[in-house]
Design a protein around this motif. Structure first.
Motif, PDB file in Angstrom:
ATOM      1  N   TRP A   6       0.848  -1.193   0.000  1.00 37.03           N
ATOM      2  CA  TRP A   6       0.000   0.000   0.000  1.00 37.03           C
ATOM      3  C   TRP A   6       0.884   1.244   0.000  1.00 37.03           C
ATOM      4  O   TRP A   6       1.889   1.303   0.705  1.00 37.03           O
TER       5      TRP A   6
ATOM      6  N   TYR B 283      -2.620   3.606  -3.331  1.00 32.92           N
ATOM      7  CA  TYR B 283      -2.271   2.731  -4.455  1.00 32.92           C
ATOM      8  C   TYR B 283      -1.677   1.431  -3.906  1.00 32.92           C
ATOM      9  O   TYR B 283      -1.030   1.419  -2.849  1.00 32.92           O
TER      10      TYR B 283
ATOM     11  N   ILE C 208      -0.124  -1.940 -10.803  1.00 34.13           N
ATOM     12  CA  ILE C 208      -0.482  -0.851  -9.890  1.00 34.13           C
ATOM     13  C   ILE C 208      -1.997  -0.706  -9.885  1.00 34.13           C
ATOM     14  O   ILE C 208      -2.615  -0.552 -10.941  1.00 34.13           O
ATOM     15  N   HIS C 209      -2.585  -0.793  -8.694  1.00 35.19           N
ATOM     16  CA  HIS C 209      -4.042  -0.690  -8.534  1.00 35.19           C
ATOM     17  C   HIS C 209      -4.365   0.633  -7.849  1.00 35.19           C
ATOM     18  O   HIS C 209      -3.774   0.965  -6.816  1.00 35.19           O
ATOM     19  N   ASP C 210      -5.299   1.367  -8.426  1.00 33.79           N
ATOM     20  CA  ASP C 210      -5.671   2.677  -7.896  1.00 33.79           C
ATOM     21  C   ASP C 210      -6.880   2.560  -6.979  1.00 33.79           C
ATOM     22  O   ASP C 210      -8.015   2.386  -7.430  1.00 33.79           O
TER      23      ASP C 210
ATOM     24  N   SER D 119      -7.408   5.013  -4.595  1.00 39.31           N
ATOM     25  CA  SER D 119      -7.267   6.311  -3.932  1.00 39.31           C
ATOM     26  C   SER D 119      -8.569   6.790  -3.299  1.00 39.31           C
ATOM     27  O   SER D 119      -8.552   7.701  -2.465  1.00 39.31           O
TER      28      SER D 119
ATOM     29  N   SER E 295      -4.584  -0.257 -12.759  1.00 36.91           N
ATOM     30  CA  SER E 295      -4.610   0.966 -13.570  1.00 36.91           C
ATOM     31  C   SER E 295      -3.373   1.068 -14.448  1.00 36.91           C
ATOM     32  O   SER E 295      -3.361   1.831 -15.420  1.00 36.91           O
TER      33      SER E 295
ATOM     34  N   TRP F  11       7.089   1.295  -1.642  1.00 38.08           N
ATOM     35  CA  TRP F  11       6.778   2.709  -1.809  1.00 38.08           C
ATOM     36  C   TRP F  11       7.605   3.590  -0.882  1.00 38.08           C
ATOM     37  O   TRP F  11       7.979   3.167   0.217  1.00 38.08           O
TER      38      TRP F  11
ATOM     39  N   GLN G 286       3.852  10.115  -5.635  1.00 35.36           N
ATOM     40  CA  GLN G 286       3.928   8.729  -5.187  1.00 35.36           C
ATOM     41  C   GLN G 286       4.894   7.947  -6.078  1.00 35.36           C
ATOM     42  O   GLN G 286       4.777   7.957  -7.297  1.00 35.36           O
TER      43      GLN G 286
ATOM     44  N   ALA H  73       3.272   6.195  -9.421  1.00 39.04           N
ATOM     45  CA  ALA H  73       2.007   5.469  -9.275  1.00 39.04           C
ATOM     46  C   ALA H  73       1.282   5.336 -10.612  1.00 39.04           C
ATOM     47  O   ALA H  73       0.380   4.507 -10.749  1.00 39.04           O
ATOM     48  N   LYS H  74       1.666   6.128 -11.601  1.00 35.93           N
ATOM     49  CA  LYS H  74       1.065   6.025 -12.936  1.00 35.93           C
ATOM     50  C   LYS H  74       1.799   5.027 -13.823  1.00 35.93           C
ATOM     51  O   LYS H  74       1.419   4.819 -14.980  1.00 35.93           O
TER      52      LYS H  74
END
Length: 520
Positions: free
Chosen positions: A393, A398, A410-412, A414, A433, A453, A462, A478-479
């Protein structure tokens, strides 16, 4: 002032007893051979050696751990092959080695003083000096370089990439000089302080290496042109087996909690120099290796852990462990849980990664069912093609996973702050995502790659780091945008275990040979 006699710990007493038993057994074997007339008639004298030049006294070293009974030659002892005496000797030596190995792996529940468990390097200083579509691996072949940074059109992204690519290896000591642990590194982390980089690493045999990376290079006192003596490192041995993970308490920077394959969790108090056991199965014979540990930011006494057999536990450390009061264990998976994390800001949300190929999100606010069916509410799950190694996390919600299908996902989540207790997500909402191609085929001799992270980046962007099989460390947003690929001279193995400092742009990574790579 005369030094006070230090009382041996229970662990050290048991070790000495095992050594004494083994030596007694070997003496008995020699006596039996002598009575049977099988002992050698004479002993060769040591050959004389020329005296070497006098050397300055070597610095005091910590006594190395005894490795147990060794095999001895029957021929040199005059014992005939295939005789009854030889067979009995072989059986007794086998039993002695088996007993020594069992004793070596047996966990010890007593509290340790750091002085009792120092196995290498310097003794612990209690005054606070430490506390103040993927191709196969091709070593040193970059997949991201400075040209990619120059080609970036987005100004903000370009500035961020320049900043991350600008991180350099620690100049004082290179990776080949920093032998942080005796064996393969499994876990890595920074002390929370931002004053100086204090790096901790756990290895395969339960050793914990500690180094202050603000130190200056030291040269031999009698020779100004001599090579550096190497960095000052302290190595403790709080566990008897692999330290899979550890965490500094969010409530006390001097409290380090470590989880091990020896089934225990220990709390190392850096201020007092003491390591105490805070959790272990009630049955000392139970083997329940631990694969994860977390302390909630909302409760300093609540310990969360996962095991290699798919269990997830919650334990209130204020209650006696032998009575199992305050302990609750859930079977979240039929297979190994490789790792889990709590949401840093919403610790009732748990992400688990398993050998059953799934990422699962659980909500601890709603726990229902009876017996083995009693479980936290399952918010959602996502299945990968192959096993998922770890789920991490970020503070912004994310989740990053690394799996053996050679991807980082990567899972969003938010918007997780809006989730109500017991709510569930659809398959579409659980889809990643971003999916990043990444070689995760570590094999047998490299520690599994895990995305980690930076919990509280100062610029709010992030980002996470992960080891690269080409002997680099990759950094992504994070993207899914790659920011940097960290490398340098002297890196001779895969820096597989990579970790960001919580707030500073410092990255530490450990190798299978116990070496440290540090970028700042």
């Amino acid at each position: 002032m005369a030094k006070q006699k230090v009382e041996l710990s229970e662990y050290e007493r048991k070790r000495q007893e095992n050594i004494a038993k083994t030596q007694e057994l070997l003496r008995n074997l020699e006596m039996e051979a002598a009575q049977a007339g099988l002992a050698p008639t004479s002993r060769s004298t040591a050959s004389s050696r020329p005296k070497s030049k006098p050397k300055k006294p070597a610095p005091k070293k910590i006594k190395e751990e005894d490795v147990g009974p060794r095999r001895t030659s029957s021929r040199l002892r005059g014992i005939e092959a295939d005789s009854e005496t030889a067979k009995r000797k072989a059986e007794e030596e086998y039993d002695a080695r088996k007993e020594a190995d069992r004793a070596k792996r047996q966990r010890v529940s007593d509290a340790f003083r750091f002085s009792d468990i120092v196995v290498a390097g310097n003794e612990w200083d209690q005054d606070g000096k430490f506390a103040s579509i993927v191709p196969p691996a091709k070593p040193y072949q970059r997949t991201f370089n400075a040209d990619r940074v120059k080609e970036t059109s987005d100004k903000e992204l370009k500035a961020l990439r320049q900043n991350m690519m600008g991180l350099q290896l620690w100049e004082t000591y290179g990776p080949n000089q920093i032998k942080l642990t005796p064996e393969r590194i499994y876990s890595m982390g920074f002390h929370p302080t931002a004053d100086k980089p204090l790096v901790f690493a756990g290895d395969k045999l339960g050793n914990l290496g500690i180094i202050d990376c603000s130190q200056e290079a030291l040269k031999a006192e009698d020779d100004e042109e001599a090579d550096d003596e190497g960095p000052s490192i302290t190595t403790l041995k709080p566990h008897t087996r692999t330290i899979h993970t550890f965490q500094f308490s969010p409530h006390d920077a001097n409290a380090l909690y470590s989880a091990s394959y020896d089934s225990t969790v220990r709390k190392l108090d850096l201020a007092k120099g003491v390591a105490i056991e805070v959790y272990a199965p009630a049955d000392t014979r139970e083997d329940a290796p631990l694969s994860g540990i977390e302390i909630s930011k909302d409760d300093a006494n609540m310990l969360y852990f996962s095991t290699l057999d798919g269990k997830f536990g919650m334990y209130d450390m204020r209650t006696p462990s032998e009575k199992a009061a305050g302990l609750e264990i859930f079977q979240l998976s039929d297979k190994k849980i490789g790792g889990f994390t709590l949401h840093p800001e919403l610790p009732h949300l748990v992400a688990t990664a398993s050998l059953d190929r799934t990422l699962k999100i659980w909500d601890l606010r709603k726990i229902g069912g009876k017996g083995d069916s009693r479980l936290p509410a399952l918010v959602g799950e996502h299945e990968s093609r192959l096993s998922v190694s770890h789920a991490a996390w970020s503070s912004a919600g994310y989740v990053a996973t690394a799996s053996y299908d050679d991807t980082i996902k990567i899972h969003d989540f938010s918007n997780s702050g809006k989730w109500k207790a017991g709510s569930s997500l659809t398959d579409a909402e659980m889809k990643p995502s971003a999916v990043i191609p990444h070689n995760n085929q570590t094999g047998r001799w490299v520690t599994i790659l895990r995305a980690q992270w930076q919990l509280y980046p100062q610029d709010g962007v992030q980002r996470f780091c992960i080891g690269n099989m080409n002997r680099f460390v990759d950094i992504y947003t994070a993207k899914g945008q790659q920011l940097a690929q960290l490398g340098g001279e002297g890196i001779t193995a895969v820096p597989a275990v990579a970790k960001f400092h919580n707030t500073q742009d410092w990255v530490a990574a450990g190798t299978a040979s116990g070496k440290l790579c540090l970028w700042m």
